[in-house]
Design a protein around this motif. Sequence first.
Motif, PDB file in Angstrom:
ATOM      1  N   ALA A 150       6.879  -7.256  -1.783  1.00 59.28           N
ATOM      2  CA  ALA A 150       5.916  -6.176  -1.985  1.00 59.28           C
ATOM      3  C   ALA A 150       6.530  -5.042  -2.789  1.00 59.28           C
ATOM      4  N   LEU A 151       7.742  -4.651  -2.435  1.00 55.04           N
ATOM      5  CA  LEU A 151       8.400  -3.553  -3.154  1.00 55.04           C
ATOM      6  C   LEU A 151       8.617  -3.899  -4.618  1.00 55.04           C
ATOM      7  N   GLY A 170       7.885   1.115  -8.719  1.00 50.68           N
ATOM      8  CA  GLY A 170       8.616   2.275  -8.219  1.00 50.68           C
ATOM      9  C   GLY A 170      10.047   1.907  -7.931  1.00 50.68           C
ATOM     10  N   ARG A 171      10.809   2.911  -7.513  1.00 52.15           N
ATOM     11  CA  ARG A 171      12.210   2.708  -7.136  1.00 52.15           C
ATOM     12  C   ARG A 171      12.273   2.784  -5.604  1.00 52.15           C
ATOM     13  N   PHE A 172      12.878   1.781  -4.968  1.00 53.84           N
ATOM     14  CA  PHE A 172      12.859   1.697  -3.512  1.00 53.84           C
ATOM     15  C   PHE A 172      14.247   1.372  -2.957  1.00 53.84           C
ATOM     16  N   ASP A 187      19.068  -1.492 -10.205  1.00 55.85           N
ATOM     17  CA  ASP A 187      18.997  -0.158  -9.609  1.00 55.85           C
ATOM     18  C   ASP A 187      17.587   0.226  -9.172  1.00 55.85           C
ATOM     19  N   MET A 188      16.663  -0.722  -9.182  1.00 57.54           N
ATOM     20  CA  MET A 188      15.305  -0.449  -8.709  1.00 57.54           C
ATOM     21  C   MET A 188      15.152  -0.742  -7.217  1.00 57.54           C
ATOM     22  N   LEU A 194       0.826  -1.203   0.000  1.00 59.36           N
ATOM     23  CA  LEU A 194       0.000   0.000   0.000  1.00 59.36           C
ATOM     24  C   LEU A 194       0.861   1.254   0.000  1.00 59.36           C
ATOM     25  N   ALA A 195       1.938   1.243   0.769  1.00 59.82           N
ATOM     26  CA  ALA A 195       2.816   2.414   0.837  1.00 59.82           C
ATOM     27  C   ALA A 195       3.484   2.687  -0.501  1.00 59.82           C
ATOM     28  N   GLY A 196       3.908   1.631  -1.198  1.00 56.27           N
ATOM     29  CA  GLY A 196       4.533   1.816  -2.495  1.00 56.27           C
ATOM     30  C   GLY A 196       3.588   2.420  -3.502  1.00 56.27           C
ATOM     31  N   ILE A 197       2.357   1.924  -3.509  1.00 54.55           N
ATOM     32  CA  ILE A 197       1.340   2.475  -4.411  1.00 54.55           C
ATOM     33  C   ILE A 197       1.046   3.921  -4.057  1.00 54.55           C
ATOM     34  N   GLU A 198       0.920   4.191  -2.767  1.00 54.97           N
ATOM     35  CA  GLU A 198       0.636   5.542  -2.287  1.00 54.97           C
ATOM     36  C   GLU A 198       1.726   6.520  -2.705  1.00 54.97           C
ATOM     37  N   ALA A 199       2.970   6.075  -2.637  1.00 53.45           N
ATOM     38  CA  ALA A 199       4.081   6.937  -3.014  1.00 53.45           C
ATOM     39  C   ALA A 199       3.992   7.320  -4.490  1.00 53.45           C
TER      40      ALA A 199
END
Length: 482
Positions: free
Chosen positions: A145-146, A151-153, A184-185, A113-118
């Motif tokens: 999850a990441l 996204g990039r985390f 690099d992700m 959820l946090a990744g999507i939110e970001a």
Amino acid sequence: MNDFQPGRPVLLRGGTVLPMDDARSVLADTDVLVLDDRIAEIGRGLVAPEGATVIDASGGIVLPGMIDTHRHMWQTAMRGYGADWTLTQYFVWYYLEHGKSFRPQDIHAGNLLAGIEALDAGVTTCVDWSHGLQTTEHADAAVDALRSVPGRFVLAYGNIQQPPAQWSGTPEFRDFVNRLPGDDMLGFQMAFDVTGDPSFPEKGAFEVARDLGVPVTTHAGVWGATSDDGIRLMYDNGFMTSSTIYVHSASLSADSYHRIAATGGSISVATESEQSAGQGYPPTWAIRAHGIPVSLSMDTSVWWSGDLFSAMRTTLGADRSREHMEAHRKGDTVTHSSLRADQVVEWATRGGAAALGRSDIGTLEAGKKADVVLIKNDSSPVSFPILNVYGHVAFQAQRGDVHTVLVDGRIVKHDGKLVGIDLAAARREVEDTVSYLRAELGEEEWQKGMNPDIPESKVLDNPYQYTDYQSSATRSGAGADA
């Protein structure tokens, strides 16, 4: 949806571009061309390659993807639960009582959820300050999850339920690090704090980080938790480096700021958190005085918003408020603000990239990674006029104005809607976690947890359970004199 296939050229046409260069340029009516994972060209009247997705950016602002250097993503399934908490209550709930209740699947739900939110808010790179990893199974769930979010985390591995030297010294931890994907992700850090205990129980974890060649991120200068004593231990033992990120650093003395500056580290400021929870007054005024690089973060959605627009806005407000208060105390008047809007926009983009040692993101320039955000909302009366562009980003824009987001050249949000994201699946995971936690705690304890009592313990001096060390130094307020 064919227009958004990965690898297809993308041309953002006719926007106001903030490349975040040294000159703080503002490029009107400018195009940004993306080929594969890179920015190919920036200029006016660029020719769209055959088959390119052309996005009308006119009336909008194009800037680098924003970078959050400190977010406890695993806690996002409990969004808003601790809205009225103090920092002490946060420590009681997560460190002392219920943080150990989280299963690997609960870490997964929060991170997802946090990744999507970001991404929805234009945050294309996020440091997952993951201090709820009680086992490597929890860590695997965090990474899964990441990796499922485009996204990039950066996974900052931590475990508040064990001594840092213990969890970092296990074969299982080494095996986990060796299994991490080498692209690099997904970056990697170690995340733990230094209590100031003279026996330096965290030393072993620093030695592991040094041996692995990975950065350390640490909550420093946190009222009631960490103090100048921890900074001195790090410095005297040679563990302060240019890749170290010091989170908050809001109640440190000038001596500690000098040590951070001298060793080249940076500070992640989470102003919403510092204002509300009580780590200390947001320290941007002191950090700037010592020439320390700054990045921004939002901390945790258990309390606050998950975007960096709020971080920029509150940081400007806190810094300027203190400047006015200091002037008034002296019978003086501030006539020009020391902290300006373009500086906080830089901290939210280029500053985060510098903290992470990533020269390929954080700016818009040919050859850089194509992490790009378009702020545009033709349905909003707040979208015009755009006069002071940096001021518009910092004070006027919101997550609902994020029109398009590209990460690594891939469109992940367009026309205000996420692309290729299964939000319903994320909702199901989060609802399962909430249901589990409510049942695990019991309804009475769940309701009480929104305003938990403070047990008679050392939590006011030290919330960490692996040492009995207590010191009033964590409540000395040294930062006020920095």
